[in-house]
Scaffold this motif. Structure first.
Motif, mmCIF file in Angstrom:
data_model
loop_
_atom_site.group_PDB
_atom_site.id
_atom_site.type_symbol
_atom_site.label_atom_id
_atom_site.label_comp_id
_atom_site.label_asym_id
_atom_site.label_seq_id
_atom_site.Cartn_x
_atom_site.Cartn_y
_atom_site.Cartn_z
ATOM 1 N N ALA A 1 10.029 4.504 -0.023
ATOM 2 C CA ALA A 1 11.058 3.897 -0.856
ATOM 3 C C ALA A 1 10.675 2.466 -1.250
ATOM 4 O O ALA A 1 9.846 1.817 -0.600
ATOM 5 C CB ALA A 1 12.393 3.891 -0.118
ATOM 6 N N GLU A 2 11.316 1.973 -2.314
ATOM 7 C CA GLU A 2 11.017 0.635 -2.820
ATOM 8 C C GLU A 2 11.366 -0.455 -1.805
ATOM 9 O O GLU A 2 10.742 -1.503 -1.770
ATOM 10 C CB GLU A 2 11.786 0.393 -4.124
ATOM 11 N N ASP A 3 12.382 -0.192 -0.945
ATOM 12 C CA ASP A 3 12.806 -1.217 0.008
ATOM 13 C C ASP A 3 12.102 -1.104 1.357
ATOM 14 O O ASP A 3 12.479 -1.765 2.312
ATOM 15 C CB ASP A 3 14.322 -1.144 0.215
ATOM 16 N N SER A 4 11.074 -0.275 1.438
ATOM 17 C CA SER A 4 10.387 -0.068 2.707
ATOM 18 C C SER A 4 9.476 -1.232 3.059
ATOM 19 O O SER A 4 8.952 -1.943 2.187
ATOM 20 C CB SER A 4 9.544 1.213 2.639
ATOM 21 N N ALA A 5 9.297 -1.430 4.361
ATOM 22 C CA ALA A 5 8.250 -2.342 4.815
ATOM 23 C C ALA A 5 6.889 -1.761 4.442
ATOM 24 O O ALA A 5 6.777 -0.582 4.069
ATOM 25 C CB ALA A 5 8.340 -2.504 6.334
ATOM 26 N N ALA A 6 5.872 -2.600 4.516
ATOM 27 C CA ALA A 6 4.520 -2.093 4.286
ATOM 28 C C ALA A 6 4.227 -0.989 5.299
ATOM 29 O O ALA A 6 4.596 -1.085 6.465
ATOM 30 C CB ALA A 6 3.501 -3.210 4.420
ATOM 31 N N VAL A 7 3.588 0.093 4.834
ATOM 32 C CA VAL A 7 3.387 1.290 5.660
ATOM 33 C C VAL A 7 1.896 1.518 5.894
ATOM 34 O O VAL A 7 1.108 1.574 4.951
ATOM 35 C CB VAL A 7 4.016 2.525 4.987
ATOM 36 N N GLY A 8 1.546 1.657 7.175
ATOM 37 C CA GLY A 8 0.183 2.020 7.527
ATOM 38 C C GLY A 8 0.087 3.511 7.791
ATOM 39 O O GLY A 8 1.030 4.126 8.300
ATOM 40 N N LEU A 9 -1.042 4.107 7.435
ATOM 41 C CA LEU A 9 -1.257 5.543 7.615
ATOM 42 C C LEU A 9 -2.306 5.756 8.703
ATOM 43 O O LEU A 9 -3.391 5.173 8.656
ATOM 44 C CB LEU A 9 -1.725 6.161 6.292
ATOM 45 N N GLU A 10 -1.973 6.598 9.684
ATOM 46 C CA GLU A 10 -2.906 6.929 10.754
ATOM 47 C C GLU A 10 -3.064 8.442 10.846
ATOM 48 O O GLU A 10 -2.082 9.183 10.748
ATOM 49 C CB GLU A 10 -2.402 6.396 12.102
ATOM 50 N N LEU A 11 -4.292 8.891 11.043
ATOM 51 C CA LEU A 11 -4.601 10.297 11.264
ATOM 52 C C LEU A 11 -5.195 10.418 12.658
ATOM 53 O O LEU A 11 -6.258 9.847 12.934
ATOM 54 C CB LEU A 11 -5.585 10.823 10.218
#
Length: 299
Positions: free
Chosen positions: A221-231
């Motif tokens: 979403a536009e109001d989200s904090a910065a998101v990190g992706l982990e696999l």
């Protein structure tokens, strides 16, 4: 299994040299070729080094020396061409790894006799080519704020999450971060995946279990904090606001060697029960009589 070419994957820092020597001597004595990726050649200098592409294309089986993280990395290496992977435990409380270093030579004998079973594992595949996770995909916050994500399954809106992190797990990964976040343990025989929020603040607050043919779409979403992706616990980039991640379950994407499936399952149940105890494994070990410690399943 028809092993001729054996690939080695080693932990980046654990002392595995003794096991490497055991495997190298065994391979030489039985006419087997042993290879390692060029990126790990410095860890095992006496083993033939090949490129990642050659490794994936040539090996008939892989031996992983480390813990579950090393094992998952080995499985991802050959996900495009699944071959059997055997885990030698140089880690701690592993669920995937089966063999202790002291039993390595007996395990190699079993491999050569083809006296083992194959445990199939599904993985999560993302739209980004080459991205696969045998445990889980995690969207975690970077910095302040909360992860705010909309969930769509097969084109149908399911709701939204506002939380510290969001975990999408396979049955294998259900005993990892998903379990720690309060998600369910899913049987390895169940073709399913689970979406679990970590520290939910709003929106969907409970885990959602989905089927093998479901496609998950996570929209930041536009109001989200910065998101990190982990696999599988490995950093795989970031998702910006309005970013989208899609994933689906791919069955039989990995082949894990089981030399004694029943014994391994029993030990895994004990290990899982230990996770709920208020003591660390080393603290619990102190409560066991010295003569029984060598038989402890969590060592």
């Amino acid at each position: 299994m028809g092993i001729g070419n054996v690939g080695l994957v080693v932990h980046p820092s654990k002392p595995v040299q003794a096991s490497v020597r055991t495997i190298a001597d065994y391979a030489k004595g039985h006419g087997l070729r042993m290879v390692v990726r060029e990126s790990q050649a410095a860890r095992v200098p006496d083993v033939e080094a090949v490129s990642d592409e050659e490794f994936t294309a040539q090996v008939d089986g892989v031996i992983s020396l480390g813990g579950d993280g090393t094992m998952l990395g080995a499985m991802r290496l050959v996900v495009a061409r699944p071959v059997p992977v055997l885990g030698i435990n140089h880690g701690n409380l592993g669920f995937l790894v089966e063999v202790q270093p002291s039993h390595l030579e007996d395990a190699l004998d079993q491999l050569l006799r083809e006296d083992f079973t194959i445990e199939p594992h599904s993985c999560l595949v993302t739209a980004e080519p080459g991205n696969a996770a045998f445990n889980d995909i995690v969207l975690s916050r970077l910095g302040r704020g909360a992860v705010s994500v909309d969930l769509t399954v097969n084109g149908q809106q399911f709701g939204y999450y506002k939380c510290d992190a969001l975990v999408v797990a396979t049955p294998t990964g259900s005993t990892a971060y998903n379990y720690a976040a309060g998600g369910p343990v899913i049987s390895p025989s169940a073709p399913a995946m689970v979406v679990t929020p970590v520290a939910p603040m709003a929106g969907v607050s409970r885990p959602v279990v989905l089927g093998p043919n479901d496609e998950v779409r996570l929209h930041v979403a536009e109001d989200s904090a910065a998101v990190g992706l982990e696999l599988d616990g490995t950093e795989a980039g970031r998702l910006a606001p309005d970013g989208v991640l899609t994933a689906y379950l791919r069955p039989d994407a990995g082949k894990v060697v089981r030399l004694s499936a029943g014994k391994h399952a029993s030990r895994s149940r004990v290990k899982l029960s230990l996770l709920d105890l208020p003591l660390r494994p080393d603290q619990l070990l102190e409560l066991i009589p010295e003569q029984l410690r060598q038989r402890a399943p969590f060592e």
